[in-house]
Design an enzyme around this catalytic site. Structure first.
Site, PDB file in Angstrom:
ATOM      1  N   ALA A 317       2.419  -0.777   5.491  1.00  4.53           N
ATOM      2  CA  ALA A 317       1.192  -0.287   4.870  1.00  4.53           C
ATOM      3  C   ALA A 317       1.305  -0.313   3.351  1.00  4.53           C
ATOM      4  CB  ALA A 317       0.894   1.128   5.346  1.00  4.53           C
ATOM      5  N   PRO A 318       0.198  -0.578   2.648  1.00  5.71           N
ATOM      6  CA  PRO A 318       0.217  -0.542   1.185  1.00  5.71           C
ATOM      7  C   PRO A 318       0.410   0.878   0.682  1.00  5.71           C
ATOM      8  CG  PRO A 318      -2.024  -0.822   1.993  1.00  5.71           C
ATOM      9  CD  PRO A 318      -1.130  -0.932   3.180  1.00  5.71           C
ATOM     10  N   GLY A 319       0.828   0.988  -0.568  1.00 12.92           N
ATOM     11  CA  GLY A 319       1.070   2.296  -1.168  1.00 12.92           C
ATOM     12  C   GLY A 319       2.547   2.547  -1.376  1.00 12.92           C
ATOM     13  N   GLY A 322       6.967   6.345   1.787  1.00 13.63           N
ATOM     14  CA  GLY A 322       7.387   7.740   1.868  1.00 13.63           C
ATOM     15  C   GLY A 322       8.847   7.865   2.253  1.00 13.63           C
ATOM     16  N   MET A 323       9.408   9.038   1.966  1.00 13.88           N
ATOM     17  CA  MET A 323      10.798   9.299   2.326  1.00 13.88           C
ATOM     18  C   MET A 323      10.932   9.942   3.698  1.00 13.88           C
ATOM     19  SD  MET A 323      12.610  10.496  -1.247  1.00 13.88           S
ATOM     20  CE  MET A 323      11.412  11.740  -1.688  1.00 13.88           C
ATOM     21  N   LYS A 338       2.204   5.950  11.870  1.00 13.99           N
ATOM     22  CA  LYS A 338       3.248   6.673  11.151  1.00 13.99           C
ATOM     23  C   LYS A 338       4.344   7.122  12.128  1.00 13.99           C
ATOM     24  CE  LYS A 338       1.563   9.471   7.930  1.00 13.99           C
ATOM     25  NZ  LYS A 338       0.744  10.510   7.240  1.00 13.99           N
ATOM     26  N   ASP A 373      -7.332  13.884  10.083  1.00 15.93           N
ATOM     27  CA  ASP A 373      -6.867  14.237  11.422  1.00 15.93           C
ATOM     28  C   ASP A 373      -5.918  13.160  11.937  1.00 15.93           C
ATOM     29  OD1 ASP A 373      -6.644  15.736  13.702  1.00 15.93           O
ATOM     30  OD2 ASP A 373      -8.477  14.988  14.631  1.00 15.93           O
TER      31      ASP A 373
END
Length: 586
Positions: A317-319, A322-323, A338, A373
């Site tokens: 995913a772009p962006g 995350g850790m 996710k 959500d």
């Protein structure tokens, strides 16, 4: 009676008990709204979310007690066939099929992929199901006049709370409806069948009640909503008439708490809205009325159908990565997937269990239109051939414990799915002034609304926020979410001397939940324009006093007024003299 029929009847009895309790809880929202029992309404909504799993667990225990050897997969095609026969003329067949799937999956564990055992697609049609109560009522303003129609509508909803300033409500509603009809796609050409249809029960959420309806003119169907609010203990007033597409989409968004609404035939209610608002998927409409398990079923079927008719590849995913979460997406499908990482690099100090608890907190909490959500799944099988090689390599490196290869499938053991948003940091990058201003405005408004709902993001960086297709700011990363009342907002201590000023680390003590709002602009935004706009638009958020005030309101039990539509579309408040006259008349 043979075993298959007995098992089928036991499962259906479990579902019928579930929906009976679900519907009773939803119907009780009317009385809670009339009595202004906001906390009880919110708690009932939270409890209702867990009802489904409770009933499934009860049913699994019951069939296990009554029948042995149900782990034998050869029994389940017969059980499924017997179950289908029981659904003839059932009023919630699609929900009952989903309930069957949940029970079968619990009993058979990893036999999820065998379509002979479960309802991978609907077996019973939901069109034209006749309930004992009407799904909607029809009104004909060309024959009765708009004023008489509105009075009849209010009487039909049978609210015990009085309607405040009826003449005022009539005046504003008539004005708005006439202007809307004139601007509608058909212009001033009204067909002989022109009429209004309203769903027969109000939709309740937080401190509002909403009548959802549609105007029929020729072959066209156009959705609208009327918002009702309480004025203290005086009574109910009409707060807004919603007809803009964006406002209706936001009203029905699952980034809000789920509605409480009494539905005998839920498929008819969902179809009523979908027919007039077809870009809102039925999966999301089921979720918006609290039937989130049915929403998951509908979503999963939609996803599989999309996979059959597309050929692009899952990709990272772009962006900013995350850790805590590994995130991937399918470009042609507007959602992200996710998976919790197997381990978390410093400085993250959390655990898998804690992350799951944070996501559950968001599921149960009032999302106030500012929290995306999530759909939670276990053991989801994706076709291996649809993954980019680079993505597969990253998954094997970062989440090896969370995936398994089975023949031509990649099975993800635990998965969250969310609507794909435009990450705020990506949106702000190289943006012009207007886009920067909009992004900063939405970021600050999201922080305000979340604070009013007793939520603090924890990791407040823009990379954890995104913009919806309609430009609304939402938080979508929950691994550090906490209750606002657990935070301690402090003013930034004044340096004692030059040496303190030059230190790379704070020279003062900092507790685990200590937050210094004055620091926000310096680490939130690298763009000086964004920092300036934030100070200009949201300067009060940079002071501990704002956050302290919100905490006091929450601890005092003050219920905030949070509207899922813009302030500018609200009708003017009921004038104080009108309230006094109506109080004296009463």
């Amino acid at each position: 009676m043979d075993t298959a029929s007995q098992v089928a009847q036991t499962i259906l009895a479990g579902f019928n008990k579930h929906y009976r309790i679900f519907r009773k809880t939803s119907a009780e929202a009317k009385e809670r709204f009339e009595r202004r029992e906001w906390r009880a309404l919110r708690e009932a909504n939270r409890i209702r979310i867990d009802m489904y799993d409770t009933r499934v667990s009860e049913t699994v225990r019951e069939v296990a007690r009554m029948f042995r050897d149900l782990r034998d997969e050869s029994l389940w095609p017969g059980i499924k066939k017997a179950y289908i026969g029981l659904l003839y003329e059932h009023l919630q067949p699609e929900l009952a099929e989903t309930f069957f799937n949940s029970v079968a999956a619990r009993v058979l564990h990893r036999a999820y992929h065998n379509n002979e055992h479960i309802f991978s697609r609907p077996a019973v049609a939901t069109e034209h199901i006749e309930g004992r109560q009407p799904t909607y009522r029809s009104y004909f303003p060309l024959q009765t006049g708009i004023r008489n129609m509105i009075q009849v509508v209010f009487n039909d909803f049978e609210l015990t709370a009085p309607l405040l300033s009826p003449k005022r409500c009539m005046r504003y509603l008539i004005r708005e409806m006439k202007q809307w009809v004139r601007k509608a796609p058909w212009g001033s050409d009204l067909e002989p069948n022109f009429h209004v249809q309203l769903l027969s029960s109000l939709f309740y959420r937080n401190k509002g009640a909403y009548a959802l309806g549609r105007v029929i003119n020729g072959k066209r169907k156009v959705l609208f909503a009327v918002a009702f609010r309480h004025e203290g203990d005086e009574g109910v007033f009409v707060d807004a008439f919603l007809h803009e597409h964006e406002h209706l989409v936001n009203l029905l968004s699952v980034s809000n708490a789920y509605f409480m609404v009494d539905m005998e035939v839920p498929s008819a209610w969902v179809s009523f809205i979908y027919d007039a608002l077809p870009d809102k998927p039925k999966a999301e409409l089921y979720m918006s009325v609290g039937l989130q398990k049915q929403g998951k079923t509908a979503f999963f079927r939609d996803m599989n159908e999309h996979l059959k008719h597309s050929d692009d590849y899952f990709t990272i995913a772009p962006g900013t990565p995350g850790m805590v979460m590994f995130v991937f997406t399918l470009p042609s499908f507007p959602f992200v997937f996710k998976v919790i990482r197997d381990s978390f690099p410093p400085p993250k100090d959390t655990s898998r269990q804690l992350v799951m608890e944070k996501y559950r907190l968001v599921k149960l909490h009032d999302r106030v239109g500012r929290l995306a959500d999530t759909l939670e799944y276990v053991d989801v099988a994706f076709p291996m051939a649809r993954f980019e090689p680079e993505l597969l390599e990253e998954m094997k490196r970062l989440i090896p414990l969370g995936i398994e290869e089975e023949r031509e499938y990649l099975v993800i053991k635990h998965l969250y799915i969310e609507q794909r948003l435009k990450p705020l940091d990506v949106f702000l990058h190289d943006a012009d002034d207007e886009r920067v201003k909009h992004g900063v405005r939405e970021f600050g408004e999201a922080l305000r609304d979340l604070a009013a709902a007793n939520i603090f993001p924890g990791d407040i960086l823009p990379k954890n926020f995104g913009l919806s297709p309609y430009g609304r700011g939402l938080l979508y990363d929950y691994d550090e979410v906490m209750y606002l009342t657990d935070c301690k907002f402090r003013p930034l201590p004044v340096a004692r001397d030059d040496e303190d000023e030059m230190r790379g680390e704070p020279w003062y003590n900092v507790g685990p939940n200590d937050i210094f709002p004055e620091e926000f602009p310096s680490f939130l935004f690298s763009d000086p324009r964004a920092r300036a706009y934030f100070r200009d638009m949201h300067g009060d958020l940079l002071k501990p006093e704002f956050w302290d005030r919100m905490q006091k309101n929450i601890r005092a039990g003050t219920e905030p007024d949070l509207f899922p539509y813009p302030e500018e579309v609200r009708f003017p408040p009921v004038p104080a003299p009108d309230l006094r006259r109506e109080r004296n008349a009463a």
